[in-house]
Motif scaffolding. Structure first.
Motif, short mmCIF file in Angstrom:
data_model
loop_
_atom_site.label_atom_id
_atom_site.label_comp_id
_atom_site.label_asym_id
_atom_site.label_seq_id
_atom_site.Cartn_x
_atom_site.Cartn_y
_atom_site.Cartn_z
N MET A 240 3.72 -5.07 3.37
CA MET A 240 3.93 -3.65 3.11
C MET A 240 5.35 -3.37 2.63
O MET A 240 6.25 -4.20 2.77
N LEU A 241 5.53 -2.19 2.07
CA LEU A 241 6.85 -1.70 1.69
C LEU A 241 7.05 -0.36 2.40
O LEU A 241 6.19 0.51 2.32
N SER A 242 8.21 -0.21 3.05
CA SER A 242 8.45 1.07 3.73
C SER A 242 9.90 1.16 4.14
O SER A 242 10.60 0.14 4.25
N ASN A 243 10.36 2.40 4.39
CA ASN A 243 11.72 2.63 4.90
C ASN A 243 12.80 1.89 4.11
O ASN A 243 13.70 1.30 4.69
N LYS B 16 16.02 1.42 1.67
CA LYS B 16 17.23 2.19 1.36
C LYS B 16 17.19 2.65 -0.10
O LYS B 16 17.45 3.79 -0.43
N ASP B 17 16.83 1.69 -0.97
CA ASP B 17 16.69 2.02 -2.39
C ASP B 17 15.23 2.34 -2.66
O ASP B 17 14.36 1.48 -2.49
N SER B 18 14.98 3.58 -3.05
CA SER B 18 13.58 3.99 -3.18
C SER B 18 12.96 3.59 -4.51
O SER B 18 11.79 3.88 -4.76
N SER B 19 13.71 2.87 -5.38
CA SER B 19 13.17 2.60 -6.72
C SER B 19 11.90 1.75 -6.67
O SER B 19 11.01 1.90 -7.50
N GLU B 20 11.82 0.86 -5.65
CA GLU B 20 10.63 0.03 -5.55
C GLU B 20 9.43 0.90 -5.16
O GLU B 20 8.33 0.72 -5.68
N LEU B 21 9.67 1.84 -4.26
CA LEU B 21 8.60 2.78 -3.88
C LEU B 21 8.22 3.65 -5.07
O LEU B 21 7.04 3.96 -5.27
N ASP B 22 9.22 4.04 -5.87
CA ASP B 22 8.96 4.91 -7.03
C ASP B 22 7.90 4.32 -7.97
O ASP B 22 7.10 5.03 -8.54
N LEU B 23 7.97 2.99 -8.13
CA LEU B 23 7.02 2.32 -9.02
C LEU B 23 5.57 2.63 -8.63
O LEU B 23 4.71 2.81 -9.48
N TYR B 24 5.32 2.67 -7.31
CA TYR B 24 3.95 2.93 -6.82
C TYR B 24 3.67 4.43 -6.72
O TYR B 24 2.53 4.85 -6.71
N ASN B 25 4.73 5.21 -6.63
CA ASN B 25 4.56 6.66 -6.51
C ASN B 25 4.34 7.34 -7.86
O ASN B 25 3.90 8.49 -7.90
N THR B 26 4.70 6.64 -8.95
CA THR B 26 4.69 7.29 -10.27
C THR B 26 3.55 6.77 -11.11
O THR B 26 3.27 5.57 -11.12
N ASP B 27 2.90 7.65 -11.86
CA ASP B 27 1.76 7.22 -12.67
C ASP B 27 2.23 6.62 -13.99
O ASP B 27 3.42 6.68 -14.34
N TRP B 28 1.29 6.04 -14.69
CA TRP B 28 1.53 5.27 -15.90
C TRP B 28 2.36 5.98 -16.95
O TRP B 28 3.30 5.45 -17.52
N TYR B 29 1.96 7.24 -17.22
CA TYR B 29 2.63 7.98 -18.30
C TYR B 29 3.89 8.70 -17.83
O TYR B 29 4.52 9.40 -18.61
N GLY B 30 4.21 8.56 -16.55
CA GLY B 30 5.39 9.25 -16.05
C GLY B 30 5.20 10.75 -15.99
O GLY B 30 6.11 11.52 -16.28
N VAL B 31 4.03 11.18 -15.63
CA VAL B 31 3.74 12.61 -15.53
C VAL B 31 3.64 13.05 -14.07
O VAL B 31 4.11 14.11 -13.69
N TYR B 32 3.05 12.21 -13.24
CA TYR B 32 2.84 12.57 -11.84
C TYR B 32 3.65 11.65 -10.93
O TYR B 32 3.73 10.44 -11.17
N ILE C 204 3.77 1.73 1.36
CA ILE C 204 2.80 1.08 0.48
C ILE C 204 2.23 -0.12 1.23
O ILE C 204 2.99 -1.00 1.65
N LEU C 205 0.92 -0.17 1.39
CA LEU C 205 0.27 -1.24 2.16
C LEU C 205 -0.45 -2.19 1.21
O LEU C 205 -1.11 -1.76 0.27
N PHE C 206 -0.33 -3.50 1.50
CA PHE C 206 -0.95 -4.52 0.65
C PHE C 206 -1.90 -5.41 1.47
O PHE C 206 -1.57 -6.57 1.74
N PRO C 207 -3.02 -4.90 1.90
CA PRO C 207 -3.93 -5.74 2.68
C PRO C 207 -4.42 -6.91 1.84
O PRO C 207 -4.54 -6.80 0.62
N ASN C 208 -4.69 -8.07 2.49
CA ASN C 208 -5.22 -9.21 1.73
C ASN C 208 -6.61 -9.61 2.18
O ASN C 208 -7.10 -10.68 1.82
#
Lengths: 521, 521
Positions: free
Chosen positions: A64-67, A69-85, A92-96
């Motif tokens: 998982m990714l959480s907490n 300090k640099d939120s840019s890694e989280l931003d990748l998953y928070n932002t949609d393809w076209y950069g609209v939403y 971010i959870l990554f179950p296997n």
């Protein structure tokens, strides 16, 4: 001469490069701020430290990714393809494994933590990113092929398998996936199923509703629904898997699928035709179906604006002698190159002799085929390159297919924003239509110099009203997501929408899955 | 030489004769008496005179059958095709509009009158006749084609249209229905959809889940669900129509459908192969798929017992020189006769050279093609002619397809009821397997001299246990109906069954539609 599946391979190269996001996630405004009317549903619990600890217990530190300090890694998953939403999830959870997905959902359902399922995150309607602080459950680590049977052609694969990698897996066996789309180097089969992805060859190989034989799905309460049948015929009860195909992660999370794959064709041919009227385009489609029957694999449409804009973007010379109002790309796939070439040549001769096609060519080598497909596939990029691009993906019955484009041109001209003959002195520079003619799937792009609320309000809901008038669909293949949830009534009756809501509440009474999207709840 | 669609036309003649019921309805015992454990659900109201008066108000005198002195006319609708199941309804309703269906269901739901929807009544699992005194709602008078678009090939037709008549409607347009089955001269498209009928060419044209674009359905409370889309791509919400396909009239009554039809092929070719082992049968299937790819339209399987019994019944000489353990029929459909013949000839040569096929022929004229298809299509009749025939329709993954037949032979041999080498001194005369190889759909027939409870109890649930062991389906294409409702757990998990029950109760809380069937409620 083009033999074997060389064109297929070239096309794979074309689309295989992972698409690079064109924006910096940091600069994308938060969806909740852009749409100020949005309110976070207070019945959802906010994520707390002990929830994160619980998830770590299920997934381990590396799951998982959480907490951060640099939120840019989280931003990748928070932002949609076209950069609209853009959402603001901190987790971010990554179950296997399917069991991990089940454990996560059971916990989230008990605690009323909202969850956004995310595959390759290549969607175009804001369906795979949070609106507020929803937990993101990524299927990326569910990435194994479970089985493949080379007699029946049935593959059973985890949801996180990337479409192109499945093709690579199948290639030595002489099979290929039944769907093909631009994002195939990044999109995941689970996301393809959840959005009922269509693409270029639905005409030939049918929709995922027909080619999917079974699904494994985790329901919001953690129940694992094991419906991974590999049988083409199974009439034992309601076909529950169909509900999840195209449900955009609102009823359950698909963790694996069983899919019937077609044999790879041994011969691929491509032709390009120039046409004078949309009436003739329809006649060409009818004739091509009749003449090419079992080998027709794609029939694509481009209007003059799409075509010339893209040639100019690609810095490519005209493949046909003159300019024409419409262009049609025909592709065949078959098992015998000589047979297919003969059929295509006879068809083209008929089309030219009858005057339906004003000009035309059959690609004589791989490079020429590649060039023709490249025009069709670069239209989106070429129009985006021009300015601010408003893209619509709709279905319109063929008799009205291009009329829809003309109606849009008309209203924009009347408003004064669009001067077709003088684009340099016009707020809107381009209105163009192209798409999958064989599936009545129109892509409609409007390009303006600047983003403008006035233009948006001219286009929406007008385009959806036009679609409704012609009994079309406001979403052909891209889905509803966040963008179109509020417009569903243009394509579905109140009765249908009420029944959908009833199903949503039955499957997901706490509404934890992918909230604020798909249906106006 | 066989050109154009002449074989198709011959086959149409073959199946076009309405099947004649082989029994007198009067002698068929009532289901409720044969299965003495059955109890009429007391929550259903019994039909009273004022209910009949109400229905007359909706339908008029000529829109229904009821209170007849001679019950033989009612018996026709109360008794199933094979003369196995018989109900005792005193009221058959023939609505001629969707609104009338809605008015009837609304009334029945309010009054808790149970209803059995009935199409052509050609089902084989007792799904379309009452168990007790349920009202029968026949779709026979909903029999109009609403529209057809010759460019897209989409037909919109009422549920009561007979499959063969739809083919006749489409023929001059150069199109045909995407499904083909023995009962096509009698079965209705609404019934085909409600039972998700498969048939001979699912291999090529896919299932109704893929080819159906829209449905109009009346829900149990009378609500009309208008989902008659004619679009191939429409991603706006849950694909609700899918739930009704294969739901056997338990969720709603289908009143119209929109279906994508394929072009009629211009060339049809047929080959017959003799094979030594089932392993080789599988290899032949794989090779045929690879070589014939886009033109393969059917691949059918017959074991030696099916084949020789049918030849003898038809009084037909052997088409191939010797007897062989297995036979495979291959059909191609394409747009160019010479191309197709060449492909088929090359494939046959490869199969003979490799030794996979021990003998084989390509039909050289229409009569020969007809003869080959006639063997395959007469197996059911030939085995029924021998004695009391127990017929099973199951799906079994190909590696275990014929193993299932051998397991049944084995248990019957051990029981002493079956002496394969001495059938004249055996209670069971024949055990044979045949079916749609390309869809893993096995038809398994067991013929005994007399009906016997001991034989039934040897066969059931043993056959379903075998199916379960091989991850097959206890119903490939015939459905659950009355016969298999109690065996669904052999093909579906408890979780799946619970979810199905939940859906049933959500759509039909009073359970008025087609009770005592489909699911163990």
């Amino acid at each position: 001469m083009i033999k074997l599946n060389s064109i297929l391979k070239i096309r794979q190269k074309l689309v295989n490069t992972p698409l690079i996001k064109q924006y910096s996630s940091k600069t994308v405004p938060l969806t909740r701020e852009r749409y100020s009317y949005l309110k976070r549903n207070p019945s959802y619990k906010a994520l707390e430290d002990h929830d994160i600890t619980h998830f770590k217990g299920i997934l381990g530190e590396n799951g998982m990714l959480s907490n951060l300090k640099d939120s840019s890694e989280l931003d990748l998953y928070n932002t949609d393809w076209y950069g609209v939403y853009k959402g603001s999830s901190n987790c971010i959870l990554f179950p296997n494994s399917t069991q991990q997905v089940s454990d996560i959902l059971k916990y989230c359902n008990d605690k009323k933590l909202a969850v956004v399922p995310q595959g390759g995150n290549t969607g175009l309607v804001g369906g795979s990113v949070p609106v507020f602080d929803e937990v993101i459950l990524s299927t990326t680590k569910l990435n194994k092929v479970r089985s493949f049977d080379s007699v029946s052609g049935v593959i059973v694969a985890d949801a996180g398998c990337i479409l192109e990698q499945l093709n690579q897996y199948l290639e030595p066996e002489g099979y290929m996936m039944p769907l093909d789309l631009g994002a195939k180097g990044t999109c995941q089969i689970g996301g393809n199923l959840a959005t009922n992805a269509g693409g270029l060859r639905l005409l030939r190989y049918g929709s995922l509703h027909g080619t999917t034989l079974g699904l494994e799905v985790v329901l919001p309460d953690g129940t694992i629904l094991d419906n991974l049948s590999t049988l083409r015929k199974d009439n034992t009860g309601y076909d529950l898997k169909q509900l999840f195909i195209g449900s955009e992660g609102t009823l359950g999370i698909i963790t694996a699928a069983s899919i019937l794959t077609p044999k790879t064709p041994k011969s691929v041919n491509v032709a390009l035709l120039a046409v004078n009227s949309f009436e003739d385009v329809q006649k060409i489609y009818k004739l091509a179906k009749n003449e090419l029957l079992e080998i027709l694999s794609a029939i694509e449409f481009m209007d003059s604006s799409s075509f010339t804009t893209t040639l100019s973007y690609l810095n490519q010379s005209k493949p046909l002698s003159e300019s024409h109002p419409f262009y049609v790309l025909i592709e065949t796939q078959g098992s015998n190159f000589d047979h297919d070439q003969e059929k295509l040549a006879i068809s083209l001769e008929k089309l030219l002799d009858s005057g339906l096609a004003k000009d035309g060519l059959i690609a004589q080598d791989e490079a020429q085929s590649q060039k023709i497909w490249n025009i069709r596939e670069s239209i989106q990029m070429a129009t985006q390159h021009l300015g601010k691009c408003y893209s619509y993906d709709v279905s319109i019955p063929l008799p009205h297919f291009y009329e829809a484009v003309e109606l849009i041109k008309n209203i924009l001209s009347k408003s004064g924003y669009y001067k077709e003959l003088d684009p340099n002195n016009s707020a809107i520079q381009l209105v163009c239509g192209y798409g999958h003619l064989g599936d009545c799937n129109l892509h409609l792009n409007i390009v303006s110099k600047e983003t403008s609320d006035q233009i948006t309000s001219l286009l929406e809901p007008f385009i959806f009203e036009v679609v409704q008038k012609f009994n079309g669909s406001i979403s052909a293949e891209h889905g509803l997501g966040f963008h179109k949830a509020k417009f569903i009534q243009y394509s579905k009756s109140d009765t249908m929408i009420e029944l959908m809501k009833m199903l949503k509440l039955q499957f997901d009474p706490n509404q934890i899955l992918n909230p604020y999207k798909y249906l106006p709840m």
